[in-house]
Motif scaffolding. Structure first.
Motif, PDB file in Angstrom:
ATOM      1  N   VAL A 334      49.463 -10.124 -22.926  1.00 51.30           N
ATOM      2  CA  VAL A 334      47.975 -10.308 -22.892  1.00 51.30           C
ATOM      3  C   VAL A 334      47.419  -9.040 -22.802  1.00 51.30           C
ATOM      4  O   VAL A 334      46.106  -8.946 -22.867  1.00 51.30           O
ATOM      5  CB  VAL A 334      47.581 -11.199 -21.844  1.00 51.30           C
ATOM      6  N   ASN A 335      48.244  -7.717 -22.583  1.00 47.99           N
ATOM      7  CA  ASN A 335      47.681  -6.455 -22.384  1.00 47.99           C
ATOM      8  C   ASN A 335      47.633  -5.895 -23.510  1.00 47.99           C
ATOM      9  O   ASN A 335      47.410  -4.609 -23.821  1.00 47.99           O
ATOM     10  CB  ASN A 335      48.395  -5.758 -21.220  1.00 47.99           C
ATOM     11  N   GLY A 336      47.921  -6.612 -24.664  1.00 49.58           N
ATOM     12  CA  GLY A 336      47.966  -6.015 -25.878  1.00 49.58           C
ATOM     13  C   GLY A 336      49.204  -5.195 -26.423  1.00 49.58           C
ATOM     14  O   GLY A 336      49.308  -4.886 -27.365  1.00 49.58           O
ATOM     15  N   ARG A 337      50.108  -5.302 -25.370  1.00 47.71           N
ATOM     16  CA  ARG A 337      51.265  -4.334 -25.609  1.00 47.71           C
ATOM     17  C   ARG A 337      52.659  -5.267 -26.083  1.00 47.71           C
ATOM     18  O   ARG A 337      52.505  -6.484 -26.024  1.00 47.71           O
ATOM     19  CB  ARG A 337      51.602  -3.665 -24.417  1.00 47.71           C
ATOM     20  N   ILE A 338      53.495  -4.674 -26.754  1.00 47.39           N
ATOM     21  CA  ILE A 338      54.680  -5.325 -27.080  1.00 47.39           C
ATOM     22  C   ILE A 338      55.931  -4.912 -26.233  1.00 47.39           C
ATOM     23  O   ILE A 338      56.044  -3.729 -26.023  1.00 47.39           O
ATOM     24  CB  ILE A 338      55.173  -5.211 -28.609  1.00 47.39           C
ATOM     25  N   ALA A 339      56.540  -6.000 -25.878  1.00 53.62           N
ATOM     26  CA  ALA A 339      57.778  -5.719 -24.777  1.00 53.62           C
ATOM     27  C   ALA A 339      59.045  -6.029 -25.583  1.00 53.62           C
ATOM     28  O   ALA A 339      58.841  -7.032 -26.297  1.00 53.62           O
ATOM     29  CB  ALA A 339      57.434  -6.313 -23.417  1.00 53.62           C
ATOM     30  N   LEU A 340      60.155  -5.490 -25.063  1.00 51.43           N
ATOM     31  CA  LEU A 340      61.464  -5.924 -25.600  1.00 51.43           C
ATOM     32  C   LEU A 340      62.253  -6.050 -24.643  1.00 51.43           C
ATOM     33  O   LEU A 340      62.559  -5.420 -23.484  1.00 51.43           O
ATOM     34  CB  LEU A 340      61.967  -4.520 -26.444  1.00 51.43           C
TER      35      LEU A 340
END
Length: 583
Positions: A334-340
């Motif tokens: 939801v913070n617009g970031r992409i996590a792995l």
């Protein structure tokens, strides 16, 4: 004498500034704002714009809930390296091209895909609800539907539609064309009205008949589930019927379901992993003898370093990120970031540590500077790609700062960049009467239904003196400016004492004689290579008899609005003053 002249001049200048009704009209005071058009934030994380929509919240009530970005991992330029494709919650689509290797992917910055799902077509016949905004926050799945080696864009939206934008380019040069009408790209998934909302699609040939089927995660707040739509068509013409729509994975109280597919237990069958609004991922194991209508029961929950939840809504995507033969989990947040979350387990026994947010290279390190006291709308929520407002370091002719509206230069080198303009209308809504009170409208409200390349800035002014004469002045320059207008809109409202009471619901309310009068003073401006002085003198007057006796206006707004040629236009405004003239 020279010293005296300087003193008098300084005193006159200070006096003139003190009389300026406009706050921060020289744009000298500003605060930094994140610039995300390159897909990288100020901390060098891959990121997109954020927003919420009308959905079930953690409190159990329906309200504004932040939506996660969605992410896919697919080769977008035919170099045999998978790339990151994302859709942020606003609706901007980005591709981060992989400049590393299959085992060590590397991403720097994003290229914008010039399609805007909430307003994907040139027609404007769609829902424009305040909460849903157009067709709402998209969930993206990039998939080669036609088996041409060119990924198409499939996305679900808030209003219960699934839309497919075909790739008309080649494997090395993707090309997505803005459709002329929404109906031309909307996939038929229901015979009648939509049967769900907040759809999240995942394409897979589920029953191995050579036809692409759809898994759809549904996001409403009651009987939600992941559905399987079996394709009854073929090739480029999918056909989905209500008779071949089946429950596959029940949400069991989880909301905003986002499905992805991976072989969890290494039995050769695709299993379904489902993310939700609480940040959990449920595993639903497939069965070898699956028949239409059979549910895939919940098997277990994915844990991340022992933690069962990421706390906020997520959009997971299963893919082998580092080429080790194990599926990993890319997670839109939801913070617009992409996590792995890398899979450190073994085939049939996945194991994940805490997700790590991916980083890139910030192309535009300098933040946009937003002047205080003003509200802005650069069309970013209407597909005005790369558009911005910002106060420049450049000194204005009057010694303040320059406010610029324009476009960041597109870094697109692979994806063909096209002008994306969706028609709208100029509502000219400055004030509204709600809950027995007059309220002003800010720039984002005014921009809701405007054309996509429209720019608006507004300021709520202090009350203006009725009967007084004011001089509006500012400086403007630029190129590609269309329909440039500066307006002072003011309202007078007078409410007489109630003479009687009338029925209202279960009770009564006073029948008030509310009278109002709205006036506007407008001055046009156009493109000029150098600074041009723009002035307008007007007297504050009302027409309505009961309003003329007011001493000051009830509300007043100053507005600049204009359109710019996309990617080419530029408009500078400086030294804005609204000064009451001496009698």
């Amino acid at each position: 004498m020279k010293s005296l002249t300087f003193t008098l001049s300084l005193a006159f200048t200070v006096s003139a500034l003190a009389q300026n009704v406009v706050v921060n009209g020289d744009f000298a005071k500003s605060t930094p704002q994140e610039n995300l058009w390159d897909g990288v934030d100020g901390q060098n994380f891959l990121a997109g714009h954020t927003r919420g929509t009308y959905a079930l919240t953690e409190s159990g009530r329906v309200g504004n809930l932040a939506m996660p970005a969605s992410v896919n991992f697919v080769d977008m330029n035919g170099d045999q390296l998978p790339d990151l494709v994302t859709a942020d919650a606003v609706g901007n689509l980005r591709t981060y091209f992989n400049s590393g290797t299959k085992t060590e992917p590397k991403f720097t910055l994003a290229e914008i895909i010039p399609i805007f799902p909430p307003m994907v077509a040139k027609d404007v016949k769609y829902d424009r609800g305040i909460w849903t905004w157009g067709h709402g926050t998209p969930k993206l799945h990039a998939f080669d539907w036609n088996k041409r080696g060119t990924p198409d864009l499939i996305f679900g939206n808030y209003t219960g539609d699934v839309v497919m934008i075909p790739n008309r380019g080649s494997a090395a040069a993707p090309d997505y064309e803005q459709p002329s009408a929404y109906g031309k790209v909307r996939m038929s998934i229901a015979a009648k009205r939509p049967w769900g909302n907040l759809f999240a699609p995942c394409v897979i040939d589920w029953n191995k008949d050579g036809k692409n089927d759809l898994l759809l995660g549904e996001g409403s707040y009651s009987a939600n589930a992941v559905y399987l739509l079996l394709n009854q068509g073929g090739g480029a013409e999918p056909k989905f019927t209500e008779e071949q729509r089946h429950y596959l994975c029940y949400g069991d109280g989880r909301e905003q379901l986002v499905p992805t597919v991976a072989d969890w237990n290494n039995d050769g069958l695709p299993d379904v992993l489902v993310g939700d609004r609480k940040g959990t991922i449920a595993v639903h194991l497939n069965r070898a003898n699956w028949k239409p209508g059979q549910e895939l029961p919940l098997s277990e929950m994915v844990t991340f370093g022992g933690q069962p939840s990421l706390a906020t809504p997520i959009a997971p995507h299963a893919a082998d990120f580092n080429g080790d033969g194990l599926f990993d989990l890319l997670i839109g947040k939801v913070n617009g970031r992409i996590a792995l979350a890398l899979n450190t387990g073994t085939p049939g026994q996945p194991k994940f540590g805490p997700p790590v947010e991916l980083k890139g290279t910030n192309l535009w390190a300098d933040n946009i500077r937003t002047p205080s006291g003003w509200t802005f709308d650069a069309g970013n929520g209407r597909g005005n790609l790369y558009a911005y407002f910002s106060a420049l370091d450049e000194a204005s002719p009057g010694g303040g700062k320059v406010l610029r509206a324009g476009y960041f230069p597109s870094p697109n080198k692979v994806i063909k960049m096209q002008e994306l303009v969706v028609d709208g209308r100029d509502a000219e809504d400055y004030f509204s009467y709600w809950a027995e009170e007059w309220r002003p409208h800010d720039a984002p409200y005014a921009g809701l239904v405007r054309t996509s390349n429209g720019f608006i800035i507004r300021q709520l002014l202090k009350p203006l003196e009725v009967g007084a004469t004011y001089q509006l002045s500012f400086k403007a320059r630029g190129k590609g400016i269309r329909e440039g207008v500066c307006t002072v809109a003011y309202l007078g409202a007078n409410e007489a004492t109630a003479a009687k009471f009338v029925k209202s619901g279960r009770g009564v309310r006073p029948d008030k004689d509310e009278t109002h009068d709205e006036m506007r003073e407008a001055q046009t401006f156009t493109s000029t290579a150098g600074w041009k002085d723009v002035e307008k003198t007007f007297t504050v007057r009302f027409k309505e008899k009961n309003i003329k006796k007011l001493d000051v206006t009830t509300l007043a707004i100053l507005e600049f609005k204009f359109e710019l040629m996309q990617q080419l236009g530029e408009c500078d405004i400086a030294d804005v003053q609204l000064v009451k003239k001496a009698k």
